[in-house]
Design a protein around this motif. Structure first.
Motif, short mmCIF file in Angstrom:
data_model
loop_
_atom_site.label_atom_id
_atom_site.label_comp_id
_atom_site.label_asym_id
_atom_site.label_seq_id
_atom_site.Cartn_x
_atom_site.Cartn_y
_atom_site.Cartn_z
N LYS B 14 -105.51 20.49 10.84
CA LYS B 14 -106.97 20.26 11.20
C LYS B 14 -107.74 21.00 10.40
O LYS B 14 -107.39 21.60 9.23
N ILE B 15 -109.08 20.82 10.42
CA ILE B 15 -109.97 21.04 9.59
C ILE B 15 -110.05 22.60 9.59
O ILE B 15 -109.87 23.41 10.54
N GLY B 16 -110.00 23.27 8.10
CA GLY B 16 -109.94 24.56 7.72
C GLY B 16 -108.84 25.18 7.71
O GLY B 16 -108.52 26.41 7.20
N GLN B 17 -107.52 24.23 8.07
CA GLN B 17 -106.17 24.79 7.88
C GLN B 17 -105.90 24.80 6.27
O GLN B 17 -106.41 24.00 5.64
N SER B 18 -104.88 25.50 5.94
CA SER B 18 -104.43 25.62 4.71
C SER B 18 -102.88 24.94 4.81
O SER B 18 -102.15 25.11 5.62
N MET B 19 -102.52 24.38 3.50
CA MET B 19 -101.09 24.01 3.41
C MET B 19 -100.83 23.79 1.66
O MET B 19 -101.59 23.90 0.98
N THR B 20 -99.35 23.87 1.52
CA THR B 20 -98.85 23.64 0.11
C THR B 20 -98.15 22.39 0.16
O THR B 20 -97.16 22.35 0.96
N LEU B 21 -98.37 21.69 -0.65
CA LEU B 21 -97.71 20.48 -0.94
C LEU B 21 -96.39 20.54 -2.11
O LEU B 21 -97.14 21.20 -3.02
N GLN B 22 -95.55 20.28 -1.67
CA GLN B 22 -94.22 20.91 -2.85
C GLN B 22 -93.93 19.82 -3.76
O GLN B 22 -93.97 18.39 -3.25
N CYS B 23 -93.67 19.99 -5.03
CA CYS B 23 -93.31 19.11 -5.94
C CYS B 23 -92.07 19.67 -7.01
O CYS B 23 -92.36 20.73 -7.09
N ALA B 24 -91.28 18.96 -7.04
CA ALA B 24 -89.98 19.35 -7.92
C ALA B 24 -89.48 18.15 -8.77
O ALA B 24 -89.29 17.31 -8.30
N GLN B 25 -89.10 18.62 -9.87
CA GLN B 25 -88.46 17.57 -11.03
C GLN B 25 -87.13 18.15 -11.46
O GLN B 25 -87.21 19.41 -11.89
N ASP B 26 -86.26 17.37 -11.66
CA ASP B 26 -84.87 18.10 -12.10
C ASP B 26 -84.79 17.32 -13.70
O ASP B 26 -83.46 17.12 -14.13
N MET B 27 -85.76 16.86 -14.42
CA MET B 27 -85.57 15.97 -15.47
C MET B 27 -85.82 16.73 -16.79
O MET B 27 -85.90 16.33 -17.86
N ASN B 28 -86.40 18.30 -16.53
CA ASN B 28 -86.79 19.08 -17.72
C ASN B 28 -87.76 18.48 -18.27
O ASN B 28 -88.16 18.74 -19.50
N GLY B 63 -111.31 21.79 -3.99
CA GLY B 63 -110.88 22.02 -3.08
C GLY B 63 -109.18 22.13 -3.06
O GLY B 63 -108.40 22.36 -2.04
N TYR B 64 -108.84 22.28 -4.30
CA TYR B 64 -107.44 22.49 -4.69
C TYR B 64 -106.97 23.52 -5.57
O TYR B 64 -107.87 23.86 -6.41
N ASN B 65 -105.84 23.96 -5.54
CA ASN B 65 -105.40 24.84 -6.53
C ASN B 65 -103.76 24.41 -6.89
O ASN B 65 -103.20 24.01 -5.91
N VAL B 66 -103.36 24.87 -8.02
CA VAL B 66 -102.04 24.76 -8.42
C VAL B 66 -101.61 25.82 -9.23
O VAL B 66 -102.22 26.80 -9.64
N SER B 67 -100.22 25.93 -9.16
CA SER B 67 -99.49 26.91 -10.21
C SER B 67 -98.38 26.45 -10.76
O SER B 67 -97.71 25.38 -10.18
N ARG B 68 -97.75 27.01 -11.84
CA ARG B 68 -96.72 26.53 -12.46
C ARG B 68 -95.82 27.62 -12.93
O ARG B 68 -96.14 27.92 -14.01
N LEU B 76 -99.06 22.11 -5.16
CA LEU B 76 -100.35 21.92 -4.99
C LEU B 76 -100.90 22.41 -3.52
O LEU B 76 -100.49 22.23 -2.52
N ARG B 77 -101.91 23.50 -3.64
CA ARG B 77 -102.39 24.14 -2.55
C ARG B 77 -103.71 23.72 -2.10
O ARG B 77 -104.80 23.57 -2.87
N LEU B 78 -103.81 23.46 -0.88
CA LEU B 78 -105.17 23.01 -0.07
C LEU B 78 -105.56 24.38 0.60
O LEU B 78 -104.74 24.66 1.66
N GLU B 79 -106.91 25.04 0.28
CA GLU B 79 -106.91 26.22 1.03
C GLU B 79 -107.73 25.94 2.27
O GLU B 79 -107.37 26.65 3.12
N LEU B 80 -108.75 25.18 2.32
CA LEU B 80 -109.63 24.87 3.57
C LEU B 80 -109.64 23.39 3.73
O LEU B 80 -110.41 22.76 3.23
N ALA B 81 -108.81 22.72 4.60
CA ALA B 81 -108.61 21.40 4.62
C ALA B 81 -110.00 20.70 5.10
O ALA B 81 -110.48 21.31 5.93
#
Lengths: 116, 110
Positions: B14-28, B63-68, B76-81
């Motif tokens: 919903k508009i205004g909600q937040s969520m995190t999209l996950q991404c992982a890799q195992d190839m170093n 509209g996005y933020n990331v961390s590593r 990938l973080r969406l704060e206020l969709a």
């Protein structure tokens, strides 16, 4: 700005025939990489072929080959002996330097239909 | 060897909600990327990372933020969709020249 242009929104080919997808790009760099990716209905981006700009020889991967014309900034993809499984969106991409890393600049894609 | 994995596959926000999209890799791979693909378009770069602890903006970062924090993960973080963030999101990793993509996350913001 570096851009990638795919002038054919849609192409159609009969099974077992050959089709060529066009791509032109704009860059001021002398050493770079070019790619073709395939995106089937599953949306997975699958690498088809890549070309290093410093290599004069055109890349080939089984039924897929490219015609790389560096002076003309052209990078077309030829699919030989087309199969039903080749039906997909095909994206041309150019690798560009940004900050401390790299990014792929994509064209808008060409939708390939394969008919029996 | 799973390659690049992404979760979830599909999400409605919903508009205004937040969520995190996950991404992982195992190839170093040192390099990791987030792209978005809008209908009828190619992919556009949102953020990228050249290694753990190092991230930078791409072409469309607003509209996005990331961390590593690790080599393997790049969320990938969406704060206020917002409806404009309705798109398909792809994560990719790379050892050098060639980028390898995950299966994508389809996000619908209503």
């Amino acid at each position: 700005a570096q851009t990638v242009t795919q002038s054919q929104p849609e192409m159609s080919v009969q099974e077992a025939e050959t089709v060529t997808l066009s791509c032109t790009y704009d860059t001021s760099e002398s050493d770079y990489y070019l790619f073709w990716y395939k995106q089937p209905p599953s949306r997975q981006m699958i690498l088809v072929i890549r070309q290093e700009a410093y290599k004069q020889q055109n890349a080939t991967e089984n039924r897929f080959s490219v015609n790389f014309q560096k002076a003309a900034k052209s990078f077309s993809l030829k699919i030989s002996d087309s199969q039903l499984g080749d039906a997909a969106m095909y994206f041309c991409a150019y690798r560009t330097s940004i900050g401390s890393g790299y990014a792929l600049n994509f064209g808008k894609g060409t939708s390939l239909l394969v008919t029996p | 060897n799973a390659g690049v994995t992404q979760t979830p596959k599909f999400r409605i926000l919903k508009i205004g909600q937040s969520m995190t999209l996950q991404c992982a890799q195992d190839m170093n791979h040192n390099y990791m990327y987030w792209y978005r693909q809008d209908p009828g378009m190619g992919l556009k770069l949102i953020y990228y990372s050249v290694g753990a602890g190092i991230t930078d903006k791409g072409e469309v970062p607003n509209g996005y933020n990331v961390s590593r924090s690790t080599t393997e993960d790049f969320p990938l973080r969406l704060e206020l969709a917002a409806p404009s963030q309705t798109s398909v999101y792809f994560c990719a990793s790379s050892p050098s020249e060639t980028q390898y993509f995950g299966p994508g996350t389809r996000l619908l913001v209503l």
